[in-house]
Motif scaffolding. Sequence first.
Motif, PDB file in Angstrom:
ATOM      1  N   LEU A 240     -23.115-111.365  80.730  1.00 57.18           N
ATOM      2  CA  LEU A 240     -23.355-111.925  82.065  1.00 57.18           C
ATOM      3  C   LEU A 240     -22.645-111.099  83.142  1.00 57.18           C
ATOM      4  CD1 LEU A 240     -22.970-115.757  81.338  1.00 57.18           C
ATOM      5  CD2 LEU A 240     -25.084-114.521  81.892  1.00 57.18           C
ATOM      6  N   GLY A 244     -24.307-109.099  86.226  1.00 61.47           N
ATOM      7  CA  GLY A 244     -23.921-109.270  87.625  1.00 61.47           C
ATOM      8  C   GLY A 244     -23.595-107.949  88.292  1.00 61.47           C
ATOM      9  N   ALA A 260     -23.196-114.644  88.233  1.00 61.03           N
ATOM     10  CA  ALA A 260     -22.658-114.352  86.904  1.00 61.03           C
ATOM     11  C   ALA A 260     -21.336-115.081  86.680  1.00 61.03           C
ATOM     12  CB  ALA A 260     -22.471-112.844  86.734  1.00 61.03           C
TER      13      ALA A 260
END
Length: 380
Positions: A240, A244, A260
């Motif tokens: 994640l 991001g 994120a």
Amino acid sequence: MSDERNHGGEPARPGGQPGAPLPDGPDAPLPDGPDAPPPPGPGAQTRPGPGAPATDGSGAPSGGSPGGESTFTVVVAAAANLGIALAKLVAGLISGSSAMLSEAAHSVADTVTEVMLLTALRRGARPADEEHPLGHGAERYIWAMLASVATFVGGSVFSLYDGIHTLVAGEELGDPLVSYLVLAVAFLLEGFSLRTGLRQVRGTARLLGMPAPRYLRRTPDTAVKAVVMEDSAALIGLLLAAGGLLGGQLTGSGAWDGVASVLIGLLLAYVAWVLGRSNAQLLIGRPLPAEVRAGIREELLSVPHIVDVLELTTLIQGPREMLVAAKIDFRDLASAEQVEWACEEAEAQLRERYPTIRRVYLDPTPGRVQRRRSAETGAD
């Protein structure tokens, strides 16, 4: 007592004597004199029935995975998380990424969690004493519960706050190169730590003959469960964070980094909730699985002089500490000595089939027939 067990077919005769007559009915007198069955000794050995499970009753193999294996798994995870936390913090400060700072908070929370789990393993392994006659096994679940709180407060709350702040106020993006390098190294270290935990879970599940996911859900060894769940969450969090960074790099917007960070916070909140619920169930008092309780009842009913199991209570006190308490209906004509030896034999059989049973309490109790007779006599 004879090593023959009554699991179908011709029942075992008293004392193992081929010519000894079988008593007729639960209250029939037992033979006296030279044909009387000798009482079983306290160390009598018996064989588990054909349907005996490979488990020891706790979700651990009968051979037992030593506590040192869980300790090693936690130490590996703690060492990996500490190094990763420092690297993420430096990368987050250089790049200005809120997702990297959230991941740094995630790793710090994981490190604190591992320290608490090590404390839990150490303190929970202490033997019983006069002040704690049932041992200290439940203390590990208190520390494991605090570890789940640390995951929520130290990781989830910070990540959610930082992500929402970024979405509202925005952020200036710096050079993401260092962050990408740190994420790659962290992914390798977290993967190694997760591999260590999964190896222990799969090895134990293989011995039990059950799927690894099922064992992971039911195991009372919450230290290993915490390591596997937190390392899995860490790998997802790294992906994640990388997403991001990439989204911000491609669009020039810090919103991707904030999203994120929020997702990482929600992920950590879920992990903390699952671990907290598991430890709460064990602290409140979780019984042994239904199939194990059925096996315990089967073992008790196979002991001479035991007619019925009126009430059965089981309790998980630790990963390898189980308690069994039961109200037992013995034969009416059994002597006090026969009742005492029957209790010894029952305990020996239970511990042989389920080695993690540490404490067995059997309470001789009048059966339903005796209670009915007593009530009718009192009415007359």
